[in-house]
Motif scaffolding. Structure first.
Motif, short mmCIF file in Angstrom:
data_model
loop_
_atom_site.label_atom_id
_atom_site.label_comp_id
_atom_site.label_asym_id
_atom_site.label_seq_id
_atom_site.Cartn_x
_atom_site.Cartn_y
_atom_site.Cartn_z
N PRO A 1 34.68 33.60 45.01
CA PRO A 1 34.33 32.66 43.93
C PRO A 1 34.98 33.01 42.59
N ILE A 2 35.19 34.29 42.35
CA ILE A 2 35.77 34.73 41.08
C ILE A 2 37.25 34.36 40.99
N VAL A 3 38.01 34.65 42.05
CA VAL A 3 39.44 34.34 42.01
C VAL A 3 39.68 32.83 42.05
N GLU A 4 38.82 32.12 42.74
CA GLU A 4 38.97 30.66 42.76
C GLU A 4 38.73 30.07 41.37
N GLU A 5 37.71 30.58 40.69
CA GLU A 5 37.42 30.07 39.34
C GLU A 5 38.53 30.45 38.36
N ALA A 6 39.05 31.68 38.50
CA ALA A 6 40.10 32.15 37.59
C ALA A 6 41.46 31.58 37.94
N GLN A 7 41.60 30.99 39.12
CA GLN A 7 42.85 30.42 39.62
C GLN A 7 43.97 31.48 39.60
N ILE A 8 43.71 32.54 40.32
CA ILE A 8 44.68 33.62 40.47
C ILE A 8 44.90 33.88 41.96
N PRO A 9 46.13 34.03 42.41
CA PRO A 9 46.36 34.28 43.84
C PRO A 9 45.70 35.59 44.29
N PHE A 10 45.05 35.53 45.42
CA PHE A 10 44.37 36.69 46.00
C PHE A 10 44.78 36.82 47.45
N ILE A 11 45.36 37.96 47.81
CA ILE A 11 45.72 38.22 49.20
C ILE A 11 44.78 39.29 49.72
N SER A 12 43.93 38.89 50.63
CA SER A 12 42.91 39.79 51.17
C SER A 12 43.47 40.70 52.25
#
Length: 389
Positions: free
Chosen positions: A120-131
């Motif tokens: 939810p945090i990366v989606e709100e911040a609109q930053i690419p996240f590679i898990s």
């Protein structure tokens, strides 16, 4: 548990090629702000067997790429935190990476629970996240800013059931922990079984804190399965194989990629012998055919990691190798670090030959791996990994 921040980066050389085929630019652009790579891994704690090789791999290749000239004429700067496998810590460090370190991309989440907590945090911040997490739930449903590099537990259990059927088995028992990865794997093990003609005759769960699974294996023995499928990692996986050896040694045992490290084999103290495990091809790189397109990359990674750290890499280190190189290739195609453009280019990744497979991502697939390259079926023999052909 103590957390730490490592800020890694050396001065950019005005030069030629960056590692992984990434071209470095020269000239005035070299004076730009470094490309900031944010990461959090379970470097210590119960999931350190996952996070330690992931942290080491990131450190190794950030340094290597910087020495080769960087990317787009800019050096890389790595901000990495130790989440110790704690989802709450992961949330804290993700916010810090975004708000304080102002990173351009985030790589991390050694455990599935960590990744789910920060989505939810990366989606709100609109930053690419590679898990770096194995669970399907990280990318299903597809979320705009979230990707992952490990193969899915659905692929792993499908490969296990394919082998079971080839051996004439039709009944399986499942044993799993109560953590995020375990639950995701257990769900897939039950769901996929229905589509592949495998009957689940026992479905047992243990708590992460359990140190003995005798009750679970006693019930499994009573159900008389043809084989047992283990969904777990860390100490839980070790205890599982030890109790299996004590109570149900006559029943073949399979495990998914959660136990894909030599630490698991050594911790089992011989109890892992003859266990079949779906793992990254990294663990059997030398046994692959010379025509295998991944073999060169796998052997080079193994060599570089071993020269730096004096040990062979666990399969989990490959997750961060792939994540870093996919991210940097996307930045190169995007011509910079604009987050939306980088996100789009990650999604356009095609034919990237990595450690965990050959990646082809799309708007409907934010993992991009296929059944054939993501996992290889192995069997433990004499405390070593042997490719099942």
């Amino acid at each position: 548990m103590r957390s730490f921040l490592k800020n890694i980066g050396t001065s950019v050389l005005a030069a030629t090629l960056a590692a992984g085929g990434l071209l470095a630019a020269t000239g005035a652009s070299a004076q730009q702000r470094p490309i900031r790579i944010g990461a959090f891994t379970a470097t210590t704690g119960g999931a350190s067997f996952l996070g330690d090789p992931q942290e080491k791999t990131l450190r190794l290749y950030v340094d290597k790429i910087n020495k080769a000239g960087g990317v787009l004429g800019r050096k890389l700067e790595l901000f990495i935190y130790d989440s110790a496998g704690d989802a709450r810590q992961a949330v804290t460090y993700t916010r810090r990476l975004i708000e304080d370190n102002e990173v351009d991309i985030i790589i991390g989440g050694s455990a599935t629970g960590e990744s789910m907590a920060v989505i939810p945090i990366v989606e709100e911040a609109q930053i690419p996240f590679i898990s770096l997490s194995g669970g399907n739930v990280v990318v299903e449903p597809v979320r705009k800013w979230v990707f992952k590099t490990p193969g899915s537990d659905r692929m792993a259990v499908s490969k296990i059931y394919t082998d079971m059927k080839a051996r004439g088995f039709s009944k399986a028992a499942v044993i799993s922990g109560d953590g995020g990865f375990d639950k995701s794997c257990q769900k897939e093990a039950v769901t996929v079984a229905k589509t592949m003609g495998i009957a689940i005759v026992a479905d047992e769960v243990y708590a992460q804190a359990d140190t003995d699974m005798t009750p679970q294996f006693t019930r499994i023995a009573g159900a008389k399965p043809d084989a047992i499928v283990g969904c777990g990692f860390g100490l839980g996986g070790v205890i599982t194989v030890r109790n299996h050896r004590q109570i149900t040694p006559q029943i073949p045992l399979y495990f998914t990629h959660g136990v894909g490290s030599q630490q698991f084999v050594e911790g089992a103290r011989g109890a892992a012998e003859n266990v079949r495990i779906t793992v990254s091809p990294l663990l059997v790189a030398e046994q692959l055919d010379d025509s295998d397109p991944q073999k060169k990359t796998l052997l080079e990674y193994t060599k570089e990691y071993q020269e730096k750290f004096g040990e062979k890499p666990a399969a989990f280190g490959g997750f961060s190798y792939d994540a870093l190189h996919i991210a940097l290739a996307a930045m190169q195609r995007a011509g910079g670090t604009d987050k939306a453009k980088v996100r789009d280019e990650i999604e356009r990744t095609k034919n990237f030959i990595g450690i965990d497979g050959i990646f082809n991502m799309s708007p409907t697939d934010h993992m991009g791996l296929d059944f054939n390259t993501a996992f290889r079926l192995t069997e433990i023999k004499n405390n070593g990994w042997h490719l099942v052909k």
